[in-house]
Design an enzyme around this catalytic site. Sequence first.
Site, mmCIF file in Angstrom:
data_model
loop_
_atom_site.group_PDB
_atom_site.id
_atom_site.type_symbol
_atom_site.label_atom_id
_atom_site.label_comp_id
_atom_site.label_asym_id
_atom_site.label_seq_id
_atom_site.Cartn_x
_atom_site.Cartn_y
_atom_site.Cartn_z
ATOM 1 N N ARG A 99 -10.275 -0.130 14.776
ATOM 2 C CA ARG A 99 -10.243 0.561 13.671
ATOM 3 C C ARG A 99 -11.021 -0.065 12.835
ATOM 4 O O ARG A 99 -12.344 0.587 12.621
ATOM 5 C CB ARG A 99 -8.697 0.827 13.019
ATOM 6 C CG ARG A 99 -8.550 1.803 12.118
ATOM 7 C CD ARG A 99 -7.125 1.911 11.659
ATOM 8 N NE ARG A 99 -6.540 0.695 11.124
ATOM 9 C CZ ARG A 99 -5.289 0.365 10.608
ATOM 10 N NH1 ARG A 99 -4.362 1.084 10.805
ATOM 11 N NH2 ARG A 99 -5.252 -0.711 9.871
ATOM 12 N N MET A 121 13.256 24.541 1.936
ATOM 13 C CA MET A 121 12.186 23.558 0.780
ATOM 14 C C MET A 121 13.082 22.603 -0.267
ATOM 15 O O MET A 121 12.828 21.410 -0.143
ATOM 16 C CB MET A 121 11.503 24.421 0.043
ATOM 17 C CG MET A 121 10.476 23.835 -0.738
ATOM 18 S SD MET A 121 9.462 24.902 -1.774
ATOM 19 C CE MET A 121 8.290 25.789 -0.733
ATOM 20 N N TYR A 147 17.595 29.790 7.072
ATOM 21 C CA TYR A 147 16.534 30.459 7.815
ATOM 22 C C TYR A 147 16.570 30.635 9.272
ATOM 23 O O TYR A 147 16.525 29.665 9.983
ATOM 24 C CB TYR A 147 14.899 29.997 7.205
ATOM 25 C CG TYR A 147 14.657 30.008 6.009
ATOM 26 C CD1 TYR A 147 14.547 31.234 5.234
ATOM 27 C CD2 TYR A 147 14.906 29.124 4.928
ATOM 28 C CE1 TYR A 147 14.351 31.605 4.012
ATOM 29 C CE2 TYR A 147 14.515 29.235 3.687
ATOM 30 C CZ TYR A 147 14.210 30.321 3.053
ATOM 31 O OH TYR A 147 13.926 30.322 1.635
ATOM 32 N N LYS A 193 0.920 -1.199 0.066
ATOM 33 C CA LYS A 193 0.065 -0.058 0.015
ATOM 34 C C LYS A 193 0.907 1.204 -0.092
ATOM 35 O O LYS A 193 2.020 1.239 0.178
ATOM 36 C CB LYS A 193 -1.025 -0.063 1.395
ATOM 37 C CG LYS A 193 0.021 0.139 2.443
ATOM 38 C CD LYS A 193 -1.076 -0.563 3.789
ATOM 39 C CE LYS A 193 -0.067 -0.420 4.791
ATOM 40 N NZ LYS A 193 -0.417 -1.184 5.820
HETATM 41 C C1 LIG Z 1 -0.100 -2.256 6.668
HETATM 42 C C2 LIG Z 1 -0.403 -3.421 7.237
HETATM 43 C C3 LIG Z 1 0.273 -4.362 7.594
HETATM 44 C C4 LIG Z 1 2.017 -4.722 7.335
HETATM 45 O O1 LIG Z 1 2.308 -3.846 8.471
HETATM 46 P P1 LIG Z 1 3.950 -3.588 8.709
HETATM 47 O O2 LIG Z 1 4.049 -3.025 9.938
HETATM 48 O O3 LIG Z 1 4.480 -2.536 7.695
HETATM 49 O O4 LIG Z 1 4.417 -4.840 8.474
HETATM 50 C C5 LIG Z 1 -0.187 -5.787 7.742
HETATM 51 N N1 LIG Z 1 -1.546 -5.925 7.673
HETATM 52 C C6 LIG Z 1 -2.434 -4.757 7.503
HETATM 53 C C7 LIG Z 1 -3.925 -4.891 7.649
HETATM 54 C C8 LIG Z 1 -1.997 -3.594 7.050
HETATM 55 O O5 LIG Z 1 -2.854 -2.289 6.945
#
Ligand SMILES: *Cc1c(COP(=O)(O)O)cnc(C)c1O
Length: 366
Positions: free
Chosen positions: A134, A307, A259, A36
């Site tokens: 969640r 920046m 800055y 992701k």
């Molecule tokens: C992002 C995620 C993972 C992986 O988590 P890491 O800490 O990056 O290994 C696993 N399961 C779900 C549902 C996630 O959203």
Amino acid sequence: MKLGVTASIDLSALNHNISFVRKRAGEHREIMAMIKSNAYGHGLVAIAQEMTSVDRLGVATIDEAFSLRQAGISKPIVVMIGFIFMEELKLLFHLQVETVIHSIEQIKLLERFDREKVSTPLKVWLKVDTGMHRLGFSLKDFPQAYRRLSQISIIQQPISLATHLADADNPDLLFTQTQIKLFDRLTHSLPGKKSICNSAAVLAYPQAFYHTVRPGIMLYGISPFPGKVGSALGLKPVMQFSAPIIAINRLRPGDKVGYGGTWQCQRQIRAGVVGVGYGDGYPRHIKPETSVWCKGRLCSILGRVSMNMIVIDLSDQDNVQIGDSVILWGDQLPVEKIACSAGTISYELLTQLTDRVKFNYLKNDE
Ligand SMILES: *Cc1c(COP(=O)(O)O)cnc(C)c1O
């Protein structure tokens, strides 16, 4: 020679880390590689294309799944957030992308869509909330959700089951052990595939491997545990973030840098200006004395991050010239250290690189 701000992605390191997980979890288990957020900033499609040896790819959104299918990736994909609209559900069927089911509204949409004819049933992962609060069905609502899903003919049976750990990187094991126990109690008599483990759990909770592990950050060579670096766990960092020296100046005692003039010279120094800043994704809120790596040495950053520039101390580095490459993080300087200095986690730094950064994919023969 590297031009401009560059993220070099070491695909051999990626493969090393995948093998590491494979060995740790055992050959008979499946790996759902989490990619992701643009593969944690490493490039969604390029990383997916390299991941031929994993069993599934995990993304957050349908958009990400769509991009992967458009790029010709045919491997099983699971969308963690799933769908909220009927149109999205239809798209999942069309793309043949698996989805997590975490709400009663999603089940209602599936029941409505169940009257349609579909060519291939959809694989779904029913998510139970064991403490993260969640996404997922409560322990109380889970049995009913399972029963209703079992009666939907456009879903492939048996349904797969998952939960997510909230605290697996904590040296105190209690909360995670409770989550694992609750999941086990709820699902042990059910036939589907089961999955709990993120990276921290892949390393710390072998009793919870079940059928499928879901590593993310560790695949990119980074430690999920605060205060530890990936290399100490046997992982190899995949990304090296670098930028060139664009100017070198002599500064005298009393000169202020950057800055706000927050850093002042005590003695004569040689200062290098590096062409990278928060506009590229380098964190602005780093602690004083945070370092970069230049020609085999650590050099301190002087003053505030701009920046697209930072200033570094090259006093002990007579051999450094304009055009030389400075490493912001990578093998020699773990991103975990920079994240710590910036008061955040490496996940955030990796996903914050902006599109000014050029990506360079490399494969070394091991
Ligand atoms: C992002 C995620 C993972 C992986 O988590 P890491 O800490 O990056 O290994 C696993 N399961 C779900 C549902 C996630 O959203």
